[in-house]
Write a protein that holds these residues in place. Structure first.
Motif, short mmCIF file in Angstrom:
data_model
loop_
_atom_site.label_atom_id
_atom_site.label_comp_id
_atom_site.label_asym_id
_atom_site.label_seq_id
_atom_site.Cartn_x
_atom_site.Cartn_y
_atom_site.Cartn_z
N GLU B 238 0.83 -1.20 0.00
CA GLU B 238 0.00 0.00 0.00
C GLU B 238 0.87 1.26 0.00
OE1 GLU B 238 -2.65 -0.09 3.27
OE2 GLU B 238 -4.01 1.39 2.42
N GLN B 239 1.90 1.20 0.82
CA GLN B 239 2.84 2.33 0.86
C GLN B 239 3.61 2.44 -0.45
OE1 GLN B 239 2.87 4.18 3.51
NE2 GLN B 239 2.02 2.91 5.13
N ALA B 240 3.99 1.30 -0.97
CA ALA B 240 4.74 1.30 -2.23
C ALA B 240 3.89 1.91 -3.34
CB ALA B 240 5.17 -0.11 -2.59
N VAL B 241 2.59 1.57 -3.35
CA VAL B 241 1.69 2.14 -4.36
C VAL B 241 1.68 3.66 -4.24
CG1 VAL B 241 -0.75 2.41 -4.96
CG2 VAL B 241 0.20 0.12 -4.60
N TYR B 242 1.65 4.12 -3.00
CA TYR B 242 1.60 5.57 -2.79
C TYR B 242 2.83 6.26 -3.37
CZ TYR B 242 2.01 10.00 -0.35
OH TYR B 242 2.19 11.32 -0.06
N TYR B 243 4.00 5.78 -2.98
CA TYR B 243 5.22 6.47 -3.41
C TYR B 243 5.48 6.30 -4.90
CZ TYR B 243 6.28 7.52 1.40
OH TYR B 243 6.22 8.02 2.65
N PHE B 244 5.30 5.09 -5.39
CA PHE B 244 5.54 4.92 -6.83
C PHE B 244 4.47 5.66 -7.63
CE2 PHE B 244 8.06 1.14 -5.43
CZ PHE B 244 9.28 1.63 -5.89
N GLY B 245 3.29 5.81 -7.05
CA GLY B 245 2.26 6.60 -7.70
C GLY B 245 2.69 8.05 -7.86
N LEU B 246 3.32 8.57 -6.81
CA LEU B 246 3.81 9.95 -6.88
C LEU B 246 4.84 10.10 -7.98
CD1 LEU B 246 4.39 10.85 -3.11
CD2 LEU B 246 2.60 11.72 -4.60
N SER B 249 3.43 9.48 -11.57
CA SER B 249 2.58 10.55 -12.08
C SER B 249 3.41 11.69 -12.67
CB SER B 249 1.68 11.09 -10.96
OG SER B 249 2.48 11.71 -9.99
N ALA B 250 4.60 11.88 -12.14
CA ALA B 250 5.44 12.97 -12.63
C ALA B 250 6.43 12.51 -13.69
CB ALA B 250 6.22 13.59 -11.46
N MET B 251 6.96 11.33 -13.52
CA MET B 251 8.00 10.89 -14.45
C MET B 251 7.97 9.36 -14.54
SD MET B 251 11.98 11.96 -14.31
CE MET B 251 13.07 11.54 -15.65
N PRO B 252 7.05 8.84 -15.33
CA PRO B 252 6.88 7.38 -15.37
C PRO B 252 8.11 6.63 -15.84
CG PRO B 252 5.59 8.46 -17.08
CD PRO B 252 6.10 9.53 -16.20
N SER B 253 8.95 7.29 -16.60
CA SER B 253 10.11 6.57 -17.15
C SER B 253 11.31 6.58 -16.20
CB SER B 253 10.53 7.20 -18.47
OG SER B 253 10.89 8.55 -18.25
N LEU B 254 11.20 7.23 -15.07
CA LEU B 254 12.31 7.22 -14.12
C LEU B 254 12.59 5.78 -13.72
CD1 LEU B 254 14.13 9.20 -12.44
CD2 LEU B 254 12.57 8.79 -10.55
N ARG B 255 13.85 5.40 -13.81
CA ARG B 255 14.15 3.99 -13.53
C ARG B 255 15.25 3.88 -12.48
NH1 ARG B 255 18.80 2.03 -15.95
NH2 ARG B 255 19.84 3.58 -17.23
N ASP B 256 15.33 2.68 -11.92
CA ASP B 256 16.38 2.44 -10.94
C ASP B 256 17.49 1.61 -11.57
OD1 ASP B 256 15.51 -0.16 -11.08
OD2 ASP B 256 14.31 -0.05 -9.25
N GLY B 257 18.44 1.23 -10.75
CA GLY B 257 19.61 0.54 -11.25
C GLY B 257 19.32 -0.81 -11.87
N SER B 258 18.20 -1.40 -11.51
CA SER B 258 17.90 -2.72 -12.07
C SER B 258 17.06 -2.62 -13.34
CB SER B 258 17.19 -3.58 -11.03
OG SER B 258 15.99 -2.96 -10.64
N ALA B 262 9.50 3.64 -12.93
CA ALA B 262 8.55 3.99 -11.87
C ALA B 262 7.15 3.47 -12.23
CB ALA B 262 8.51 5.51 -11.69
N ALA B 263 6.82 3.59 -13.52
CA ALA B 263 5.50 3.12 -13.94
C ALA B 263 5.35 1.62 -13.73
CB ALA B 263 5.28 3.47 -15.40
N ALA B 264 6.41 0.89 -14.05
CA ALA B 264 6.36 -0.56 -13.88
C ALA B 264 6.26 -0.93 -12.40
CB ALA B 264 7.60 -1.20 -14.50
N ARG B 265 7.02 -0.21 -11.59
CA ARG B 265 6.95 -0.46 -10.15
C ARG B 265 5.54 -0.13 -9.63
NH1 ARG B 265 11.27 -3.17 -7.73
NH2 ARG B 265 13.23 -2.42 -8.54
N TYR B 266 5.01 0.96 -10.12
CA TYR B 266 3.69 1.37 -9.66
C TYR B 266 2.66 0.29 -9.98
CZ TYR B 266 -0.51 4.31 -9.28
OH TYR B 266 -1.73 4.82 -8.96
#
Lengths: 475, 434
Positions: B238-246, B249-258, B262-266
């Motif tokens: 639930e918390q993960a949905v919240y943060y990844f939602g944020l 919503s602003a930058m869906p293509s932001l990605r991490d090292g793996s 962000a969109a996929a995580r969301y």
């Protein structure tokens, strides 16, 4: 006459036999020495090539991948084969240098598991320019993203790197994970086995520790004889006891307390070396000591680098060593999907702790001397003051005030359009002027923008809005 | 002995000395021969050791490379593309002509980047610890050149060399360049390299010089939120949905090292949240989550799960309600200010209050506590901390970002669905993580 000839002939023959025998003897002796020399030089040279103490100590791919216990301290093999070692940026010799210290899990070692988890992760960082250092302990149950794997506890990164025979091995993946978790670059790693740790402490003649409360410790080995209790007070612990003290986790604070004890031991080692002025002796003996401990230390540090770092570290005053343990203040307690106890990082608080330990000084920190105003004046940024507020003459009044403070105002004009918010647009990277102006205009809380576009010989455009008009304290 | 004594005694006479000469010659010859043969033996031993060492090295090297190649091929087969890439790169670094390695790397990279949509990481310059002895002025000019070309890593290398040579040389100017470089590299790490924490750290270092600009602060906030969401990954969905939602919503293509975006995580966090609700028997809300996830990216498996949840939500024996809010898939991750996770600076508590930043259909938004949550979540942001990616036109010194307007403190964050609906399918694909 014949008799004389026979005598001469016999004499010549005898002489030839003697000479021949001597030559054969000499050649045989030469061959014997040659063979001995061949064998000796061959063995010595080969041993030297394999275990040159001047080169970094690495388990090479083939040996490491064989899966034998890392804790057993297999002999170092350093053939020039491509090693499965982390590809790290070597220290430049002047900037910040950071070493990840790894201790492996005793339970894995005891159970003779093929691959081990890391039980201890401590970042040691040193900045020679500012003569500061830091120690940061990361608890093993931290829930993190492990590059290339699912989320997991941070102590499994080492195991996964080993078990999957990744380039870089266990240390490589552990380093990547820590770098991804904290954002700080790591230059070196050092994985120290229990035996090497004990041996090193004993070499120092023990380590002085102030034990704050009675604590039960468990020496290496099994049976009741290994169970001991340390009473409170200052005492010099031999290697085996110091190791047990650093490993003990059955106190109220659990792993967090253990992290603090480990740092206490590290500082104890430092104090011991400095108080007894042992560093010159250790440096002199470093080659022999390094060879002796080599099988128990796995690192990409060369002996030369290790000695250089030790000398640098000894020059850092104690008050400049910032210690931090990621503890209950920086985490939430939780349970993983497979029902393991985990620590969920509170990112912002971990950032704060990281910044305390690592600081922002040194080669990558501001070195311009002076106060905020002195730095601003030294920078000499050219400022354009523009009025975007409804208050007539605000730009002129502000410019006059700024000039009185030493600000290099080169232009005063009306802005193209009105604005309620005050903005500072930095065109060339003038941090000290920005800093000074933001502090000065804190009541308005100006927005700062960065632009790469040229602004006609101006470094910073200051666009005054209604908020500045309403809140300024101009004389 | 007698002869020797005689010889020794006769040393004073020329005849005696003549007699001794051959003996000395023999001894000399013996020494030369023995010494020579010994030296040849020693040299031979050294050479043999060299040959043996090289042979062993080559053999071990080949063995390692062959083993890594086999593992890389195995990784490719089992869709562990990132591992395969690492192994092929390792092999090629040792032996650029290793058969099949280049092709393997190409196929791994092709698949990896096609699925994960990460920006390929630019090759970092080979680090060199060799001190640069060129004049300081040259170094300073190099910094300027690199600066104009936007080569941030190189600038920092040269600045360190410069400061090593002369720490006070143009110190204020160098400080200014370092400020901008750290700021730009920090942003590049966040939006180009997937090194979110590295970017945050660089921006923090830049902040040591002077204040950060609005863009840099925005990117740093997004990276922070991503990190917060990552901390709750698979643990408190639930918390993960919240943060990844944020972030999404602003930058869906932001990605991490793996390579995850962000969109996929969301989307995945929504599924995880649905799974959690399903485990708790809250089938109707679970179905809503599944439907929401499906609206981002269709998946036959998830479709089946959603249908199963729908069946459990409204079994045939019951009178079905005519319509649920899930029918309208204009869902939004509604966040009411009062529901936002409240900071708890002490954070010593061992309980998480499930803040309810749930992704709910707007028609049915009812913050609910997750029964499993027992800890007070203390991510330290308030609604006003919501990322405000207001990129001013004209200050496009950084790559463009998909942004929304700054939400007012009491506003609902921008809808992920709105942004995501226009994003490419790659934006929400996930890498083949093992």
């Amino acid at each position: 006459m014949d008799r004389l000839k026979r005598w001469i002939h016999r004499k010549t023959f005898q002489s030839l036999v003697i000479k021949g025998t001597v030559i054969v003897l000499i050649l045989s002796l030469g061959a014997l020495f040659g063979l001995i020399a061949f064998g000796l030089v061959h063995n010595i040279a080969l041993a030297k090539m394999k275990g040159d103490p001047g080169s970094s100590l690495e388990l090479t791919g083939g040996e490491q991948a064989s899966g034998s216990s890392m804790m057993e301290g297999s002999p170092v093999v350093n053939l020039n084969a491509p090693a499965l070692e982390p590809n790290l940026t070597p220290w430049d010799g002047v900037g910040r240098v950071t070493v990840l210290m790894l201790g492996l899990d005793y339970r894995d070692w005891e159970a003779q598991n093929d691959y081990s988890r890391s039980d201890t992760m401590i970042l040691l960082t040193l900045d020679p320019l500012s003569s500061t250092a830091g120690i940061l302990t990361i608890p093993r149950d931290m829930w993190v993203g492990i590059p290339g794997f699912k989320h997991g506890k941070i102590n499994t990164a080492y195991y996964l790197g080993e078990a999957n025979k990744l380039p870089g091995g266990g240390p490589g993946l552990a380093i990547k994970t820590v770098e991804q978790f904290l954002g700080v670059p790591i230059n070196y790693y050092a994985q120290i086995d229990f035996g090497a740790f004990v041996r090193f402490i004993d070499e120092l003649g023990g380590v002085k520790i102030d034990v704050p409360e009675a604590i039960k410790i468990d020496l290496l080995g099994s049976g009741s004889a290994t169970k001991k209790t340390l009473q409170p007070g200052v005492q010099v612990l031999p290697g085996e006891w110091a190791l047990a003290y650093a490993r003990a986790r059955y106190t109220a604070g659990g792993d967090f307390d253990r992290g603090r004890r480990q740092q206490q031991v590290i500082m104890g080692i430092r104090d011991r070396i400095l108080s007894l002025d042992m560093l010159p002796v250790l440096v002199t003996r470093s080659n022999a000591l390094y060879n002796e401990l080599a099988s128990g230390i796995h690192t990409n540090l060369s002996l030369e680098e290790a000695v250089k770092l030790a000398v640098l570290a000894s020059q850092v005053p104690k008050e400049n060593i910032h210690q931090g343990v990621i503890s209950e203040k920086q985490v939430l307690f939780g349970t993983s999907p497979d029902n393991l106890s985990i620590l969920i990082p509170i990112v912002d608080k971990i950032h704060l702790l990281r910044d305390e330990v690592f600081g922002s000084s040194g080669a990558l920190g501001p070195l311009t001397p002076g106060s905020s105003q002195e730095r601003m004046i030294a920078e000499g940024a050219r400022i354009s003051v523009q009025n975007a507020s409804h208050s007539a003459g605000l730009a002129e009044r502000t410019a006059e005030y700024l000039r009185s403070l030493g600000v290099n105002v080169v232009e005063v004009k009306e802005a193209g359009e009105l604005s309620t918010r005050t903005s500072l647009i930095d065109h060339t990277g003038k941090p000290f002027a920005l800093n000074y102006l933001v502090e000065l205009m804190s009541a308005a809380g100006p927005n700062v923008y960065a632009s790469d576009e040229s602004a006609g010989g101006v470094d910073i455009e200051m666009i005054l809005g209604d908020d500045w008009a309403a809140s300024n304290s101009l004389p | 002995m007698k002869q020797i004594r005689l010889s020794v005694s006769s040393l004073n006479t020329p005849a005696g000395r003549r007699k001794l000469l051959p003996l000395l010659a023999w001894i000399l010859l013996a020494l030369i021969l023995i010494g020579g043969i010994t030296a040849i033996g020693g040299l031979g031993g050294y050479r043999a050791a060299q040959i043996e060492y090289q042979k062993n090295a080559v053999s071990l090297g080949e063995k390692t490379l062959t083993e890594q190649y086999a593992l890389a091929v195995q990784d490719l087969k089992e869709e562990r593309y990132d591992f395969a890439r690492q192994r092929f790169e390792f092999i090629l670094a040792q032996d650029p002509a290793f058969p099949g390695a280049s092709e393997g790397l190409a196929s791994a990279v092709e698949i990896l980047y096609a699925t994960a949509t990460p920006t390929p990481v630019p090759p970092s310059p080979t680090p060199s610890s060799t001190p640069d002895l060129r004049p300081v002025e040259d170094l300073f000019n190099q910094v300027k050149t690199h600066f104009m070309q936007g080569e941030w890593d190189q600038i920092i290398e040269v600045i360190i060399a410069l400061r090593k040579a002369d720490v006070n040389y143009h110190v204020t100017e160098v400080d200014g360049m370092l400020y901008r470089t750290l700021r730009n590299r920090g942003i590049a790490k966040i939006i180009e390299r997937g090194d979110l924490e590295g970017g945050i750290y660089d921006l923090t270092l830049a902040e040591g010089f002077g204040p950060l600009d609005v863009n840099a602060l925005t990117y740093r906030d997004l990276a922070r939120y991503y990190g917060m969401g990552s901390g709750f990954w698979e643990v408190y969905p639930e918390q993960a949905v919240y943060y990844f939602g944020l972030v999404a919503s602003a930058m869906p293509s932001l990605r991490d090292g793996s390579g995850w975006t962000a969109a996929a995580r969301y989307r995945e966090a929504i599924v995880q949240f649905g799974d959690q609700l399903a485990r708790e028997g809250d089938w109707c809300r679970a179905q809503e989550q599944y439907e929401l996830a499906l609206s981002y990216s269709p998946s036959p498996e998830l479709q089946a799960t959603a249908e199963s949840a729908a069946y459990e939500c409204m079994p045939p024996t019951e009178t079905a309600e005519p319509e649920t809010a899930t029918a309208t898939l204009t869902l939004s991750p509604t966040l009411l200010p009062s529901e936002a996770i409240t900071p708890s600076p002490t954070a010593a508590a061992t309980t998480i209050t499930p803040a309810s930043p749930t992704v709910e259909p707007t028609a049915t938004t009812q913050p609910e506590s997750s029964p499993t949550a027992t800890v007070e979540a203390s991510p330290t942001q308030s609604p006003s901390d919501t990322p405000s990616p207001t990129v001013e036109p004209g200050f496009t010194d950084t790559p463009p970002v998909q942004v929304t307007d700054t939400p007012a403190p009491t506003e609902t964050p921008a809808l992920a669905t709105e942004v995501l609906s226009s994003s490419t399918p790659e934006d929400i694909s996930t890498p083949g993580t093992p």
